[in-house]
Design an enzyme around this catalytic site. Structure first.
Site, mmCIF file in Angstrom:
data_model
loop_
_atom_site.group_PDB
_atom_site.id
_atom_site.type_symbol
_atom_site.label_atom_id
_atom_site.label_comp_id
_atom_site.label_asym_id
_atom_site.label_seq_id
_atom_site.Cartn_x
_atom_site.Cartn_y
_atom_site.Cartn_z
ATOM 1 N N GLY A 12 -1.762 2.255 6.917
ATOM 2 C CA GLY A 12 -2.078 3.226 5.876
ATOM 3 C C GLY A 12 -3.200 4.124 6.328
ATOM 4 C CD GLN A 58 -8.835 5.872 6.253
ATOM 5 O OE1 GLN A 58 -7.717 5.858 5.766
ATOM 6 N NE2 GLN A 58 -9.271 4.917 7.071
ATOM 7 C CB CYS A 96 -10.453 -0.094 6.716
ATOM 8 S SG CYS A 96 -10.535 1.659 6.352
ATOM 9 C CG LEU A 97 -6.719 2.705 10.913
ATOM 10 C CD1 LEU A 97 -5.739 3.868 10.874
ATOM 11 C CD2 LEU A 97 -6.597 1.930 12.213
ATOM 12 C CG HIS A 138 -7.260 -0.238 1.899
ATOM 13 N ND1 HIS A 138 -7.978 -1.233 2.507
ATOM 14 C CD2 HIS A 138 -7.499 0.882 2.630
ATOM 15 C CE1 HIS A 138 -8.635 -0.735 3.553
ATOM 16 N NE2 HIS A 138 -8.348 0.556 3.657
ATOM 17 C CD GLU A 139 -4.723 3.486 3.131
ATOM 18 O OE1 GLU A 139 -5.560 4.385 3.334
ATOM 19 O OE2 GLU A 139 -4.675 2.457 3.830
ATOM 20 C CG HIS A 197 -9.754 5.162 2.177
ATOM 21 N ND1 HIS A 197 -10.954 5.015 2.834
ATOM 22 C CD2 HIS A 197 -8.913 4.261 2.748
ATOM 23 C CE1 HIS A 197 -10.838 4.062 3.747
ATOM 24 N NE2 HIS A 197 -9.613 3.580 3.718
HETATM 25 NI NI NI Z 1 -8.826 2.081 4.969
#
Ligand code: NI
Length: 170
Positions: free
Chosen positions: A46, A51, A95-96, A137-138, A141
């Site tokens: 995701g 991000q 998470c990235l 989660h997304e 963000h």
């Molecule tokens: Ni994330």
């Protein structure tokens, strides 16, 4: 398509609230496509627009990335909104933007999300398990929240400290 650089914590840009998409324009579709390419390349399941330093309410998700199915379950969404949530699930999230850390997070087990798809069409997605976790989660963000905002203050402080140190040594 293009690979986009991914911001990593701590970064105040990850804490900002993203703006709704007024229309799924060509520019937004290009953003979605670049985000998909960036997510698959990372690899991740995701990615949210903030991000990649774009404060728009756009997310891409594909929780099947790792089982070899090519883009089968890809979701590209604008203005995603949780309209129903039930139950509880604990998942070890990563998470990235918080590379190399995972922590257990409690989320709703079952959700319904309303959004616009890549064609600007209104859709509703019913999700549970990993997909529900990933969507929550997304969407977090988009409101400037990371998964580490759901864990204890102490754990968050330790992770943030390590991330800071790592950034300095880069
Ligand atoms: Ni994330």
């Amino acid at each position: 398509m293009a690979l986009l650089p991914i911001l990593t914590a701590p970064d105040r840009r990850l804490k900002q609230i993203s703006q709704p998409v007024e229309e799924v324009s060509d520019k937004i579709v290009k953003l979605m496509d670049d985000m998909v390419e960036t997510m698959y390349a990372a690899p991740g399941i995701g990615l949210a627009a903030p991000q990649v330093n774009v404060l728009k309410r756009v997310i891409v998700v594909d929780v099947e990335t790792y089982d070899g199915e090519d883009k089968h379950d890809l979701l590209t969404l604008a203005n995603p909104e949780i309209i129903e949530q039930t139950g509880e699930i604990i998942w070890a999230e990563g998470c990235l933007s918080v590379p190399e850390f995972t922590e257990d997070v409690v989320r709703a087990e079952h959700i319904i999300v309303r959004a616009l798809d890549r064609d600007g069409k209104k859709i509703e997605i019913e999700a549970q398990g990993l997909l529900a976790v990933c969507l929550q989660h997304e969407i977090d963000h988009l409101d400037g929240k990371l998964f580490i905002d759901h864990i204890s203050r102490l754990k968050r402080a330790i992770i943030t400290q390590k991330l800071k140190k790592r950034k300095k040594s880069e």
